[in-house]
Design a protein around this motif. Structure first.
Motif, PDB file in Angstrom:
ATOM      1  N   ARG A 270       0.828  -1.207   0.000  1.00  0.00           N
ATOM      2  CA  ARG A 270       0.000   0.000   0.000  1.00  0.00           C
ATOM      3  C   ARG A 270       0.866   1.263   0.000  1.00  0.00           C
ATOM      4  O   ARG A 270       0.561   2.243  -0.697  1.00  0.00           O
ATOM      5  CB  ARG A 270      -0.939   0.000   1.204  1.00  0.00           C
ATOM      6  N   PHE A 271       1.963   1.265   0.771  1.00  0.00           N
ATOM      7  CA  PHE A 271       2.867   2.419   0.782  1.00  0.00           C
ATOM      8  C   PHE A 271       3.518   2.629  -0.573  1.00  0.00           C
ATOM      9  O   PHE A 271       3.611   3.745  -1.070  1.00  0.00           O
ATOM     10  CB  PHE A 271       3.954   2.255   1.848  1.00  0.00           C
ATOM     11  N   SER A 272       3.982   1.573  -1.197  1.00  0.00           N
ATOM     12  CA  SER A 272       4.625   1.700  -2.512  1.00  0.00           C
ATOM     13  C   SER A 272       3.613   2.126  -3.572  1.00  0.00           C
ATOM     14  O   SER A 272       3.937   2.912  -4.469  1.00  0.00           O
ATOM     15  CB  SER A 272       5.322   0.395  -2.903  1.00  0.00           C
ATOM     16  N   LEU A 273       2.395   1.648  -3.469  1.00  0.00           N
ATOM     17  CA  LEU A 273       1.362   2.068  -4.419  1.00  0.00           C
ATOM     18  C   LEU A 273       1.022   3.554  -4.233  1.00  0.00           C
ATOM     19  O   LEU A 273       0.860   4.283  -5.225  1.00  0.00           O
ATOM     20  CB  LEU A 273       0.101   1.216  -4.230  1.00  0.00           C
ATOM     21  N   ALA A 274       0.985   4.025  -3.011  1.00  0.00           N
ATOM     22  CA  ALA A 274       0.741   5.447  -2.753  1.00  0.00           C
ATOM     23  C   ALA A 274       1.906   6.290  -3.267  1.00  0.00           C
ATOM     24  O   ALA A 274       1.699   7.383  -3.818  1.00  0.00           O
ATOM     25  CB  ALA A 274       0.515   5.674  -1.260  1.00  0.00           C
TER      26      ALA A 274
ATOM     27  N   PHE B  84       1.614   6.604  -6.986  1.00  0.00           N
ATOM     28  CA  PHE B  84       0.514   7.514  -7.299  1.00  0.00           C
ATOM     29  C   PHE B  84       0.937   8.979  -7.147  1.00  0.00           C
ATOM     30  O   PHE B  84       0.645   9.823  -7.997  1.00  0.00           O
ATOM     31  CB  PHE B  84      -0.691   7.203  -6.404  1.00  0.00           C
ATOM     32  N   VAL B  85       1.663   9.303  -6.081  1.00  0.00           N
ATOM     33  CA  VAL B  85       2.116  10.680  -5.849  1.00  0.00           C
ATOM     34  C   VAL B  85       3.126  11.096  -6.928  1.00  0.00           C
ATOM     35  O   VAL B  85       3.071  12.216  -7.448  1.00  0.00           O
ATOM     36  CB  VAL B  85       2.700  10.827  -4.425  1.00  0.00           C
TER      37      VAL B  85
END
Length: 131
Positions: free
Chosen positions: A8-12, A15-16
């Motif tokens: 989830r952190f890497s996906l966020a 996205f940023v």
């Protein structure tokens, strides 16, 4: 922390970063990012001054090589107000004044210093004494 949290952190983060790339492309499309293409010593075009007239129009003084151009930019279109603005105010004054007449050399009478306190002139040509 389990594997789901890292995902989830890497996906966020991805996205940023994608948002930053999209923002950079939009700003470049609007004209805010093209100035970094050429080094400053190779540039021939440079904006000297910008004067906003109202919310839709502005005057821009642009220097190309050694010539300055005054442009009126607006929503209805762009207009060249003056194609060859003089580089400085002093040059414009000398060009407008035309040739200067030759001046006479100073004479001994104009170079002689005033003597005494009574040599000071007051208003309307009356002579007075210095306080």
């Amino acid at each position: 922390m389990d594997l789901d949290t890292y995902f989830r952190f890497s996906l966020a983060l991805v996205f940023v970063i994608a948002l930053f790339v999209v923002l950079a492309l939009v700003l470049r499309r609007l004209g805010y990012g093209g100035a970094m293409a050429t080094p400053s010593r190779q540039r021939r075009l440079h904006v000297v001054e910008v004067l906003p007239l109202d919310t839709k129009r502005r005057l821009v003084l642009v220097r190309r090589d050694d010539a300055e151009h005054l442009l009126l930019l607006g929503s209805n279109g762009d207009l060249v107000v003056e194609p060859a603005v003089r580089p400085s105010f002093r040059d414009a004054l000398t060009a407008a004044a035309g040739p200067t007449p030759p001046t006479a050399p100073p004479t001994a009478q104009t170079m002689a210093p005033a003597t005494g306190p009574a040599a000071v002139e007051g208003p309307a040509g009356s002579e007075g004494t210095r306080p």
